[in-house]
Design an enzyme around this catalytic site. Structure first.
Site, short mmCIF file in Angstrom:
data_model
loop_
_atom_site.label_atom_id
_atom_site.label_comp_id
_atom_site.label_asym_id
_atom_site.label_seq_id
_atom_site.Cartn_x
_atom_site.Cartn_y
_atom_site.Cartn_z
CB THR A 67 -1.49 3.40 -2.69
OG1 THR A 67 -0.56 2.40 -3.02
CG2 THR A 67 -1.42 3.95 -1.31
CD GLU A 68 -5.18 5.67 0.69
OE1 GLU A 68 -6.25 6.37 1.04
OE2 GLU A 68 -5.09 4.75 1.33
CG PHE A 69 -9.04 5.55 -5.97
CD1 PHE A 69 -8.84 4.23 -5.50
CD2 PHE A 69 -10.16 5.70 -6.36
CE1 PHE A 69 -9.80 3.16 -5.57
CE2 PHE A 69 -11.36 4.73 -6.49
CZ PHE A 69 -11.07 3.56 -6.25
CD1 TRP A 98 -8.59 7.94 -1.31
CD2 TRP A 98 -10.14 6.81 -1.87
NE1 TRP A 98 -8.17 7.04 -0.67
CE2 TRP A 98 -9.29 6.08 -1.01
CE3 TRP A 98 -11.41 6.06 -2.42
CZ2 TRP A 98 -9.67 4.96 -0.36
CZ3 TRP A 98 -11.56 4.83 -1.84
CH2 TRP A 98 -10.84 4.13 -0.87
CG HIS A 135 -1.96 0.89 1.01
ND1 HIS A 135 -3.25 0.38 0.36
CD2 HIS A 135 -2.57 2.00 1.50
CE1 HIS A 135 -4.11 1.53 0.28
NE2 HIS A 135 -3.62 2.45 1.13
#
Length: 484
Positions: free
Chosen positions: A147-149, A295, A110
Site C-alpha cells: 500500500t502506497e509503497f 511514496w 489497500h
C-alpha cells in the site's frame, strides 16, 4: 538499450458515511450501507468515465503495438467495478489477458496492515488479493507493491517468505544515499525495484504546473529524458487517476499517454515488465530500510497515515479491534489507508494534496471513523464470550471518550479506550490528574462509561501518578487475558 518499467496503481476505497449515527435496531445485513457513504458509487462512476475507460482503451491500443506495463488493482476497486461499472471491469480484464501486461500483488483492502506489529493480517490480505487476481484474471502475481509503497526490512522479509520474486518501493534519497534508483537492489533476500521519484512525479504532479520551467511536458521530451537516464531500468509508477481525473483531459494528458510509447520506441527505449526486470538484472547492492518509507508526501514515510495524534489513536484502535472482529470484512474495510490519510493535518503542498483527496476535513474524518469503529465493536460485544471484559475494553465514540482537562480547561489529550487511558496517564500534567481525581472524573468515567466498578473503586482517591498507572495497568491486563 535503455529500459522503462511502467506501472499503475488503481484503487478506490469505501469512504465512510459522513452522516453516520448509531442505529441499534439496524440489522447486520444493513450495516455496510450504514457505515459507508452512498458517495462511493458516484465517485467510482465519475472516475471510470474520466479516467479508467479512456485511459485503459488507449493502453489496450498501445499494448497491441508492443508497449508493456503493469497494473496493481485493489480488491475494493474490483468490488466496486463489479457492482457499479462492469464494462470498466471488462476493460481491465482485457488488459490483464494481454501478453504485454503483468498484474502486481498488493493487500486486498489497500490497507495499513503491514504496519501492525502482528503480520498475520497482512499476510492474509495478500493471500486474499492473490486469490482475487486468480479468480478474475487467472493469474497469481509474482511481484508485490505494498500500500502506497510502504516498505521496511520487515515488510521485505515477510513478502519474500510469501514467495514473491520481487517488490516495488520508493527510491528515497535517504535510503539510497549517492546511489541511483535505476538499478535492482536487494533487501532481506528479495529483489527490490525502486520508483524513480523525479521522473514519476514529473507526470503525476508537475504535468499541469504552469510555473514549472519544463511546462508543458510533451511525450517526446519525456521520452528523451528516459532514454538519457543512466542505469539498468527506469521504474515509473503512477496513480492511474493521474490520467483524466487528477490531470483533466483538457490538459493534454491523454495525448501524452497516447504518444509516449511511440516516442520511447523511436529512442530505442524498451518497455519491460516487473518480472522481466528481476529476471534480467542482478541486484547491484543491498538496501537496509529500518525506518519505514513510502511514496507519500515530501516526507516519504508513514506520516501521511500516522503522523498526528488522531491518526495514532485510530491506528492503535483498529489493531485492538481484531479481538472484536466477528465480522472480518468490515474490520478490514476500516483498515484501508485512505481513512487515515483523510485525518492528516499537514500544511503547504502536502496539505493541499490531502485536502484534494478527502471528502471531509481531518477532524470530521477522525470523528466519523471513531464513531463507526465504536459502533462496530459495541455490536460485536453482544455475541462475545466474555461480554463484561469486552465492554470495558472497547473503543468509544468521541462523545464518550475521556478528555483530559485542568483548571484552565481542555489540555489536548483524550482516551478512547482503557488502553489509551493508561498511556495518557504517563504524559498528562500532574495538575490534570489532581484536577480529575478531586472531581472524581476518573471514577465516574470508568464506572459509568466503561462499566467497571471494580477498577473505578480501586483508583478512587489515588493521588500518585505511578500508583494510578499501576492499578489501571493491572486491571487492564487482566481484562485482556479474559478475551484471549
Amino acid at each position: 538499450m535503455p529500459q522503462i518499467c511502467m506501472g499503475f496503481e488503481v484503487h478506490q476505497p469505501y469512504r465512510l458515511n459522513r452522516l453516520f449515527s448509531p442505529a441499534p435496531k439496524l440489522k447486520k445485513k444493513d450495516l455496510f450501507d450504514q457505515y459507508f457513504d452512498g458517495l462511493n458509487k458516484e465517485i467510482l462512476l465519475r472516475v471510470a468515465e474520466k479516467c479508467y475507460n479512456p485511459a485503459t482503451k488507449i493502453i489496450l491500443e498501445k499494448l497491441d503495438e508492443g508497449f508493456a506495463c503493469s497494473f496493481s488493482l485493489s480488491g475494493t476497486l474490483i468490488e466496486q467495478l463489479e457492482k457499479w461499472s462492469p464494462d470498466t471491469l471488462s476493460l481491465f480484464e482485457a488488459v490483464a489477458r494481454h501478453r504485454n501486461t503483468e498484474l502486481i500483488g498488493q493487500t486486498y483492502y489497500h490497507s495499513i496492515a503491514s504496519c501492525f506489529s502482528d503480520k498475520s493480517e497482512f499476510r492474509e490480505q495478500v493471500r486474499m488479493h492473490s486469490d482475487l487476481m486468480f479468480d478474475h484474471f487467472r493469474v497469481r502475481p509474482t511481484i508485490f507493491e505494498n500500500t502506497e509503497f510502504t516498505f521496511n526490512n520487515e515488510v521485505a522479509a515477510t513478502v519474500k517468505d510469501m514467495d514473491f520474486a520481487g517488490i516495488f518501493t520508493e527510491g528515497v534519497d535517504r535510503i539510497l544515499g549517492w546511489r541511483s534508483p535505476n538499478y535492482v537492489y536487494q533487501c532481506q533476500g528479495i529483489p527490490v525495484m525502486l520508483r524513480n521519484t523525479t521522473l514519476s512525479d514529473d507526470i503525476a504532479f508537475r504535468f499541469t504546473n504552469r510555473t514549472w520551467d519544463m511546462y508543458p511536458l510533451t511525450a517526446d521530451t519525456y521520452a528523451q529524458w528516459i532514454a538519457s537516464s543512466p542505469g539498468d531500468v527506469i521504474n515509473i509508477f503512477l496513480d492511474y487517476e493521474t490520467f483524466g481525473e487528477h490531470c483533466w483531459q483538457e490538459t493534454g494528458i491523454f495525448d501524452f499517454l497516447r504518444s509516449l510509447p511511440g516516442e520511447l520506441a523511436q529512442r530505442g527505449v524498451e518497455p519491460v515488465l516487473p518480472s522481466q526486470v528481476v529476471a534480467r538484472n542482478m541486484p547491484v547492492g543491498e538496501i537496509d530500510v529500518q525506518e519505514t518509507i513510502s511514496w507519500a508526501d515530501l516526507e516519504k514515510d508513514t506520516s501521511a497515515w500516522m503522523g498526528n495524534e488522531r491518526q495514532q489513536t485510530a491506528f492503535h484502535a483498529i489493531q485492538a479491534a481484531k479481538t472484536y472482529a466477528i465480522d472480518k470484512p468490515i474490520w478490514r474495510y476500516l483498515q484501508t489507508s485512505d481513512h487515515f490519510y483523510y485525518m492528516a493535518s499537514k500544511y503547504g503542498t502536502c496539505g493541499e494534496v490531502h485536502t484534494y483527496f478527502s471528502h471531509h476535513d481531518a477532524e470530521d474524518a477522525f470523528k466519523t471513523y471513531m464513531r463507526v469503529l465504536a459502533d462496530f465493536e459495541s455490536r460485536n460485544v453482544r455475541v462475545m464470550k466474555n461480554r463484561k471484559s469486552a465492554k470495558t475494553l472497547r473503543t468509544l465514540p468521541p462523545e464518550l471518550a475521556f478528555h483530559f482537562a485542568g483548571p484552565s480547561g481542555f489540555i489536548g489529550h483524550a482516551a478512547y479506550n482503557l488502553d489509551q487511558f493508561e498511556e495518557q496517564l504517563y504524559v498528562v500534567p500532574m495538575d490534570s490528574i489532581a484536577y480529575h481525581q478531586e472531581r472524581e472524573d476518573f471514577y465516574h468515567w470508568i464506572n459509568d462509561v466503561l462499566e467497571d466498578q471494580k477498577l473505578a473503586e480501586s483508583i478512587r482517591g489515588i493521588g500518585e501518578r505511578h500508583e494510578l498507572i499501576a492499578a489501571v495497568k493491572e486491571r487492564r491486563e487482566l481484562l485482556w487475558s479474559h478475551l484471549k
